[in-house]
Enzyme design. Sequence first.
Site, PDB file in Angstrom:
ATOM      1  N   MET A   1       7.143   3.038   2.311  1.00 31.92           N
ATOM      2  CA  MET A   1       6.918   2.296   3.526  1.00 31.92           C
ATOM      3  C   MET A   1       5.432   2.231   3.737  1.00 31.92           C
ATOM      4  O   MET A   1       4.767   3.219   3.501  1.00 31.92           O
ATOM      5  CB  MET A   1       7.729   2.936   4.606  1.00 31.92           C
ATOM      6  N   PRO A   2       4.898   1.169   4.129  1.00 31.30           N
ATOM      7  CA  PRO A   2       5.484  -0.118   4.454  1.00 31.30           C
ATOM      8  C   PRO A   2       5.514  -1.077   3.264  1.00 31.30           C
ATOM      9  O   PRO A   2       4.831  -0.871   2.262  1.00 31.30           O
ATOM     10  CB  PRO A   2       4.578  -0.660   5.552  1.00 31.30           C
ATOM     11  N   HIS A   3       6.294  -2.133   3.454  1.00 26.43           N
ATOM     12  CA  HIS A   3       6.400  -3.196   2.461  1.00 26.43           C
ATOM     13  C   HIS A   3       5.887  -4.478   3.097  1.00 26.43           C
ATOM     14  O   HIS A   3       6.255  -4.804   4.216  1.00 26.43           O
ATOM     15  CB  HIS A   3       7.849  -3.393   2.009  1.00 26.43           C
TER      16      HIS A   3
END
Length: 77
Positions: free
Chosen positions: A1-3
Amino acid sequence: MPHVTIKHFPRNFTHQEQQRLAAEITALVLENFDTHGDAVSIALEPVEKPEWHEKVVVPEVTERAELLIKAPNYRKQ
């Protein structure tokens, strides 16, 4: 995370351009999220211009407006 996913009109990026873009986006994500560089993933998703409204504007902008941190200002050309 994050994408992070970037939807865009088709464009041929060189490997160098992709690497520079990934490095710059990753740096911004690291400045704003409590994470490390290996946790960040980034995708480029080309969308043909005739399909933009159907595949991006409606599902990503109109129907999810509450999630936008910057809304587009599309102008007719």
